[in-house]
Motif scaffolding. Sequence first.
Motif, PDB file in Angstrom:
ATOM      1  N   UNK A 246       0.818  -1.217   0.000  1.00 35.74           N
ATOM      2  CA  UNK A 246       0.000   0.000   0.000  1.00 35.74           C
ATOM      3  C   UNK A 246       0.853   1.270   0.000  1.00 35.74           C
ATOM      4  N   UNK A 247       1.976   1.214  -0.701  1.00 34.80           N
ATOM      5  CA  UNK A 247       2.847   2.379  -0.850  1.00 34.80           C
ATOM      6  C   UNK A 247       2.596   3.013  -2.221  1.00 34.80           C
ATOM      7  N   UNK A 248       3.379   4.018  -2.568  1.00 34.22           N
ATOM      8  CA  UNK A 248       3.188   4.729  -3.834  1.00 34.22           C
ATOM      9  C   UNK A 248       3.912   4.022  -4.979  1.00 34.22           C
ATOM     10  N   UNK A 249       3.167   3.383  -5.892  1.00 32.75           N
ATOM     11  CA  UNK A 249       3.833   2.724  -7.025  1.00 32.75           C
ATOM     12  C   UNK A 249       4.525   3.720  -7.947  1.00 32.75           C
ATOM     13  N   UNK A 250       3.988   4.940  -8.041  1.00 33.08           N
ATOM     14  CA  UNK A 250       4.593   5.948  -8.911  1.00 33.08           C
ATOM     15  C   UNK A 250       5.977   6.339  -8.405  1.00 33.08           C
ATOM     16  N   UNK A 251       6.105   6.530  -7.094  1.00 30.26           N
ATOM     17  CA  UNK A 251       7.409   6.890  -6.518  1.00 30.26           C
ATOM     18  C   UNK A 251       8.412   5.754  -6.694  1.00 30.26           C
ATOM     19  N   UNK A 252       7.952   4.516  -6.468  1.00 29.35           N
ATOM     20  CA  UNK A 252       8.831   3.360  -6.636  1.00 29.35           C
ATOM     21  C   UNK A 252       9.303   3.251  -8.083  1.00 29.35           C
ATOM     22  N   UNK A 253       8.390   3.449  -9.026  1.00 31.31           N
ATOM     23  CA  UNK A 253       8.719   3.380 -10.453  1.00 31.31           C
ATOM     24  C   UNK A 253       9.784   4.417 -10.794  1.00 31.31           C
ATOM     25  N   UNK A 254       9.550   5.668 -10.386  1.00 33.84           N
ATOM     26  CA  UNK A 254      10.475   6.742 -10.749  1.00 33.84           C
ATOM     27  C   UNK A 254      11.822   6.619 -10.047  1.00 33.84           C
ATOM     28  N   UNK A 255      11.842   6.140  -8.812  1.00 33.95           N
ATOM     29  CA  UNK A 255      13.108   5.987  -8.094  1.00 33.95           C
ATOM     30  C   UNK A 255      14.002   4.972  -8.790  1.00 33.95           C
ATOM     31  N   UNK A 256      13.419   3.844  -9.202  1.00 32.82           N
ATOM     32  CA  UNK A 256      14.197   2.829  -9.929  1.00 32.82           C
ATOM     33  C   UNK A 256      14.655   3.379 -11.279  1.00 32.82           C
ATOM     34  N   UNK A 257      13.753   4.094 -11.979  1.00 36.06           N
ATOM     35  CA  UNK A 257      14.093   4.658 -13.284  1.00 36.06           C
ATOM     36  C   UNK A 257      15.206   5.702 -13.152  1.00 36.06           C
ATOM     37  N   UNK A 258      15.138   6.523 -12.108  1.00 35.89           N
ATOM     38  CA  UNK A 258      16.154   7.544 -11.883  1.00 35.89           C
ATOM     39  C   UNK A 258      17.519   6.903 -11.637  1.00 35.89           C
ATOM     40  N   UNK A 259      17.558   5.902 -10.773  1.00 33.99           N
ATOM     41  CA  UNK A 259      18.830   5.234 -10.487  1.00 33.99           C
ATOM     42  C   UNK A 259      19.381   4.540 -11.724  1.00 33.99           C
ATOM     43  N   UNK A 260      18.486   3.994 -12.557  1.00 33.73           N
ATOM     44  CA  UNK A 260      18.938   3.394 -13.822  1.00 33.73           C
ATOM     45  C   UNK A 260      19.621   4.448 -14.687  1.00 33.73           C
ATOM     46  N   UNK A 261      18.997   5.614 -14.818  1.00 37.32           N
ATOM     47  CA  UNK A 261      19.563   6.679 -15.650  1.00 37.32           C
ATOM     48  C   UNK A 261      20.928   7.121 -15.134  1.00 37.32           C
ATOM     49  N   UNK A 262      21.052   7.235 -13.821  1.00 39.84           N
ATOM     50  CA  UNK A 262      22.338   7.631 -13.229  1.00 39.84           C
ATOM     51  C   UNK A 262      23.388   6.545 -13.440  1.00 39.84           C
TER      52      UNK A 262
END
Length: 286
Positions: A246-262
């Motif tokens: 019951x957490x934020x899937x949008x935040x989880x998605x973007x955090x993983x995507x951001x770390x991938x980009x870095x």
Amino acid sequence: MAGLKTMLKRPAIRSGFGVIGLAVLAFGAAWAVASLDLTWSVISPLHLALNLLVLTPALLGVAALSLKITAGAIGRDVPNVLALQVVSAANVAELLPLPGGALVRGAALVKVGAGVGEAARVVLLTALLTLGVTLALSGMALGALSDVILYWIAAAALAAVLVVFVLLSRHAALRYLVAMVMIRLVTLAVTVLRLVVASAMLGSSFGWIEAVLYSAAPTVGAAVGIVPAGLGVNEAIAAGLATLIAASPATAFLAIALNRALDLAVGAAMVLAGSLFRTKAGVKNN
């Protein structure tokens, strides 16, 4: 089944899945930004700089040390600079329509004297070790955060780690086996810290246990192997895990995507720097 696996590993097939994965990543990122109503004013440049300039290079350094431990386990030595170049190139090579990261690491071991079969075996077993350790800790985190008791995932993963341990023990001394596990725990710790910092950069905040849960996404996505670099898969897995607690899937998605980009940015910069250095050295020698 074997025929299906062979077909799915073909470059043309993986390229197709790569395009699909890229589309999932792009649409998913757009959905996540819209869901969070994210604006540039929310982004924390301090957390972005910390992740880009400190934590992402640190993760590459840990990966280089992991490669050196793997080589040492089979009686070989990878120089420090070469190890860093290899793991940087492996990050970028994951985008190729073939299992690029594994091939780059295997080729590095062959370059320092390992046999082709020996290199392939140790790369596969250490990849399974990484998957087992990550799933074990992520399973514990899921069990701690959800109402459903899912510690059996952790138990199954630990059993798999023991099996890999036995297989590796035929070729490596105990001190190397222990070092392999310890370096993976350090890798996981840095990965978790990066996720916490990435969520803070997005104006949110992951708890430490929540970040441990999401840390499984890149490892599982890479293990799928069909989509180059797990494009879209890693992020979708993290978002799915977020819904379970019951957490934020949008935040989880973007955090993983951001770390991938870095990861890709720092890896590509290291590869480019290494290439320029070798070119200049070659010119001087001539």
